[in-house]
Design an enzyme around this catalytic site. Structure first.
Site, PDB file in Angstrom:
ATOM      1  N   SER A 239       0.844  -1.204   0.000  1.00  0.00           N
ATOM      2  CA  SER A 239       0.000   0.000   0.000  1.00  0.00           C
ATOM      3  C   SER A 239       0.874   1.247   0.000  1.00  0.00           C
ATOM      4  O   SER A 239       2.021   1.223   0.474  1.00  0.00           O
ATOM      5  CB  SER A 239      -0.904   0.027   1.232  1.00  0.00           C
ATOM      6  OG  SER A 239      -0.184   0.473   2.379  1.00  0.00           O
ATOM      7  N   ASP A 240       0.334   2.328  -0.556  1.00  0.00           N
ATOM      8  CA  ASP A 240       0.961   3.612  -0.279  1.00  0.00           C
ATOM      9  C   ASP A 240       0.767   3.890   1.208  1.00  0.00           C
ATOM     10  O   ASP A 240      -0.138   3.355   1.855  1.00  0.00           O
ATOM     11  CB  ASP A 240       0.351   4.711  -1.150  1.00  0.00           C
ATOM     12  CG  ASP A 240       1.317   5.863  -1.398  1.00  0.00           C
ATOM     13  OD1 ASP A 240       2.274   6.009  -0.601  1.00  0.00           O
ATOM     14  OD2 ASP A 240       1.126   6.612  -2.361  1.00  0.00           O
ATOM     15  N   TRP A 241       1.599   4.750   1.753  1.00  0.00           N
ATOM     16  CA  TRP A 241       1.655   4.960   3.202  1.00  0.00           C
ATOM     17  C   TRP A 241       0.386   5.690   3.670  1.00  0.00           C
ATOM     18  O   TRP A 241       0.245   6.883   3.516  1.00  0.00           O
ATOM     19  CB  TRP A 241       2.907   5.740   3.547  1.00  0.00           C
ATOM     20  CG  TRP A 241       4.111   4.902   3.860  1.00  0.00           C
ATOM     21  CD1 TRP A 241       4.862   4.976   4.995  1.00  0.00           C
ATOM     22  CD2 TRP A 241       4.712   3.864   3.080  1.00  0.00           C
ATOM     23  NE1 TRP A 241       5.890   4.051   4.957  1.00  0.00           N
ATOM     24  CE2 TRP A 241       5.817   3.355   3.795  1.00  0.00           C
ATOM     25  CE3 TRP A 241       4.411   3.298   1.830  1.00  0.00           C
ATOM     26  CZ2 TRP A 241       6.624   2.326   3.314  1.00  0.00           C
ATOM     27  CZ3 TRP A 241       5.211   2.260   1.342  1.00  0.00           C
ATOM     28  CH2 TRP A 241       6.297   1.789   2.081  1.00  0.00           C
ATOM     29  N   GLY A 242      -0.554   4.897   4.239  1.00  0.00           N
ATOM     30  CA  GLY A 242      -1.836   5.449   4.665  1.00  0.00           C
ATOM     31  C   GLY A 242      -2.933   5.258   3.647  1.00  0.00           C
ATOM     32  O   GLY A 242      -3.994   5.877   3.748  1.00  0.00           O
ATOM     33  N   GLY A 243      -2.717   4.364   2.682  1.00  0.00           N
ATOM     34  CA  GLY A 243      -3.688   4.167   1.608  1.00  0.00           C
ATOM     35  C   GLY A 243      -4.753   3.130   1.887  1.00  0.00           C
ATOM     36  O   GLY A 243      -5.617   2.892   1.046  1.00  0.00           O
TER      37      GLY A 243
END
Length: 702
Positions: A239-243
């Site tokens: 995942s993107d960071w916080g996605g």
């Protein structure tokens, strides 16, 4: 996947997974630190360590805070941005860039480098455009594939990002992309497809945005249907960071690892909340097993479990040379109407350099692409280094940035999930003292320009505009630069204008009066040297624009037809008509076209023919250097429908080759064409607006 038989690797990973407890498996599929998952020491399974970014390996942070470690051992080679790399149109330099990045990531003890950024430049206003290659899917994939292969040569996983349609920063966490599937598959997915099928990218990063109302990092459509089932991808999805926003959706999607920017690691959606759902019988444990198997397969491919891993290296002389090689070929000569360039080092006794970008470092900006560079040569330094002590170089700032409010106790990334993750740049009206200060800087520069025969202005953008979490409001130059350039050209018409930036800017107020205009991108640690060499003829510029340079952003289809920067829905109403596909089809004139880039020499084209071999189509043509200086030319091949159907672009790039020719040298090239059919004409030329000839089918026996 290369090196090991996938069936054998999977069987070994399955055997190892059966020995893991539920807690151990959970620890492997989410961040246990900001850039690291949990290890399983009893079975010899290490943590998976990741790092930004696409321009060099990022500095080290503390495990649970965005505070820099503060050591002096994490300085690295600062590479040119991906837009600069794309401007080289050189696949071998893309591979070399990847090899440098992979070697330095391994040398710094990283397992996954979070790049390349492969999103299509839908709008010139996107703040992360400098991290991306092009508006064109063909050029993007042709550069991205060797880049990925270069990275993974060093037992480091590339992470192709951001999958998919992540084309704006404004409300990037929540904006829902409304797009027809034809446009998605023809424009926004091809580079990712080739990253998987040809580049064998070991990992893929999901995007922040939604598509078809699903967040990309937990999307059934993107991750299950397309990536796993259609493309057969067996690598790791991060995942993107916080996605990630939902435990059940993330678990049941094909996402493998959840990362974020906060330090409550056990509270991540795929941490304790997922463990509880498994224990309660709401999610079967085999769902987690599959994610762990893929992670272990990745570790085996990277030789993390067998002790046979390459060690890498960073800050080597060879890496610094590579950064210079890329920077040299990225410089784009946009205009040279009176042959003012190149300037003569021997005849230059005095020169005036104006502009804040002449003496500004760019490495430590841009968001997660920031680099702790071993060094950075500015344009001013590059000019002084080249000219030496026999020339007097006078420097004046000419303009200045707006002052920044710095919070030393808080890293920007800690707050990166607030306000939807991004916004349109706030265009502040300069206050009285700042306006006066800029006016005094401008007046000083203009008065001084009258005294010099040679003046170089170096301006453009910086990482206040080209920055993660930020989109520009328009394409206008910041800090009242337009007025400064106008007045400089009035005071000294010979002024050479140099622009730095990751996206085009409006030039209409002064472009007709500027005889010589150069575009230099963010050129990495050697960018200033490369620019100076181009200005003074030590090298011959060979960069070509990897995107259209619009006159204003409203000439871009994303703004003329669709919308950009909306808080709820980004309507991709332009469909496949992105960038030059729109401009060419609907007869909108850009300032500088896709593929444009001049040289200090000239090239002649002749005898273009189509040939077929083993089911593949090629253009064979002869290119000659007809000028007085050695140089490189990028021969571009475009397909044009003989009878255009509705929804079909007028022209599309489907082949290119870069060639070095000495003065008066001729060479025959053979360029493979993608997606050719008999219903299309094949055009060959130096740019989209400089097509020299149409290729005809070679007659049998000739």
């Amino acid at each position: 996947m290369p090196n090991r038989d996938s069936f054998e690797i999977r069987k070994e990973a399955e055997d190892l997974t059966r020995q893991l407890t539920l807690d151990e498996k959970i620890g492997m599929i989410h961040g246990a630190e900001l850039f690291r998952t949990a290890s399983v020491e009893r079975l010899g399974i290490p943590a998976l360590t990741m790092s930004d970014g696409p321009m060099g390996v990022r500095q080290d942070f503390e495990p649970a805070s965005w505070k820099c470690v503060g050591n002096h051992d994490d300085y690295v080679t600062y590479l040119p941005c991906n837009s600069a790399l794309a401007a080289t149109w050189n696949r071998e330099l893309a591979r070399l860039t990847g090899e440098v990045l992979g070697a330095e990531a391994r040398g710094r003890g990283k397992d996954v480098i979070l790049g390349p950024g492969m999103n299509i430049k839908r709008s010139p206003l996107c703040g992360r455009n400098f991290e991306y290659f092009s508006e064109d899917p063909f050029l993007t994939k042709e550069m991205a594939v060797p880049y990925i292969q270069g990275v993974q040569k060093w037992d480091v996983a590339a992470c192709a990002k951001h999958f998919a349609a992540n084309n704006q920063e404004t409300q990037r966490l929540w904006v829902d992309v409304k797009i027809d599937e034809k446009a998605l598959r023809e424009i926004y997915l091809p580079a990712f497809y080739d990253a998987v099928k040809k580049g064998n990218s070991y990992t893929i990063m999901g995007a922040y945005n939604k598509i078809y109302k699903e967040h990309c990092c937990q999307s059934d459509f993107l991750l299950n249907r397309i990536l796993r089932k259609e493309w057969g991808y067996e690598g790791v999805v991060i995942s993107d960071w916080g996605g990630v926003h939902d435990t059940e959706a993330a678990a049941n999607s094909e996402l493998d690892i959840e990362m974020s920017v906060t330090d409550n690691f056990d509270e991540y959606y795929m941490a304790d909340p997922l463990k509880k759902m498994v224990e309660d019988g709401n999610i079967p444990e085999k769902v987690i097993d599959e994610k762990v198997i893929r992670i272990l397969m990745l570790m085996k491919r990277l030789h993390m479990l067998d002790g046979e891993r390459k060690r890498g290296a960073y800050n080597t002389p060879e890496h610094r040379q590579a950064a210079l090689d890329v920077a040299r070929e990225s410089v784009v000569l946009l205009k040279n109407a009176k042959g003012r360039l190149p300037l003569s080092p021997q005849q230059t006794k005095e020169i005036l350099v104006i502009g804040e970008n002449a003496d500004l470092f760019h490495a430590l900006g841009g968001g997660s692409a920031e680099i702790k560079a071993l060094y950075e040569i500015t344009p001013l330094m590059g000019i002084k280094m080249l000219l030496g002590g026999n020339a007097k170089v006078t420097y004046l700032k000419g303009y200045c940035q707006d002052p920044k409010e710095e919070n030393q106790d808080r890293n920007w990334q800690a707050d990166s999930l607030e306000n939807g993750g991004g916004e349109i740049e706030c265009v502040n009206q300069a206050d009285g003292p700042l306006t006066l200060h800029r006016r005094l800087l401008r007046e000083e520069a203009v008065m001084k320009a009258k005294e010099f025969e040679q003046v170089i202005f170096i301006g453009g953008l910086n990482h206040e505009q080209d920055c993660e979490g930020n989109d520009r409001a328009d394409m206008k130059l910041p800090y009242e630069q337009d007025q400064l350039i106008e007045e400089l050209l009035e005071a000294n018409p010979n002024t050479v204008v140099v622009m730095t930036g990751g996206s085009p800017v409006e030039m209409g107020r002064w472009i007709d009066r500027a005889d010589s205009v150069v575009w230099s991108w963010y050129g990495g640690m050697e960018g200033g040297r490369a620019l100076a060499e181009a200005l003074f003829g030590r090298t011959n510029p060979s960069g070509k624009l990897p995107e259209s340079f619009y006159k204003t952003h409203m000439d871009c289809s994303a703004h003329a037809w669709g919308n950009f920067g909306e808080k709820e829905t980004a309507d991709y109403a332009e469909g496949v008509f992105v960038g030059y596909r729109y401009l060419e089809t609907y007869h909108v004139e850009p300032e500088f076209c896709f593929g444009h880039g001049l040289s200090y020499t000239s090239f002649g084209y002749e005898s273009a023919e189509l040939t077929e071999e083993d089911g593949k189509m090629y253009v064979e043509c002869q290119i000659a250097n007809t000028g007085g200086m050695d140089g490189k030319e990028t021969v571009q091949v475009y397909l044009a429908p003989k009878k255009r159907m509705e929804g079909e672009p007028a022209r599309q790039l489907k082949g290119f080759e870069k060639v070095f020719l000495k003065s008066d040298e001729k060479r025959k090239l053979r360029i493979e064409i993608e997606d050719y059919s008999e219903n299309q004409d094949v055009w060959v030329g130096s740019s989209l607006k400089d097509l020299r000839m149409r290729a005809e089918m070679k007659v049998s026996g000739k």
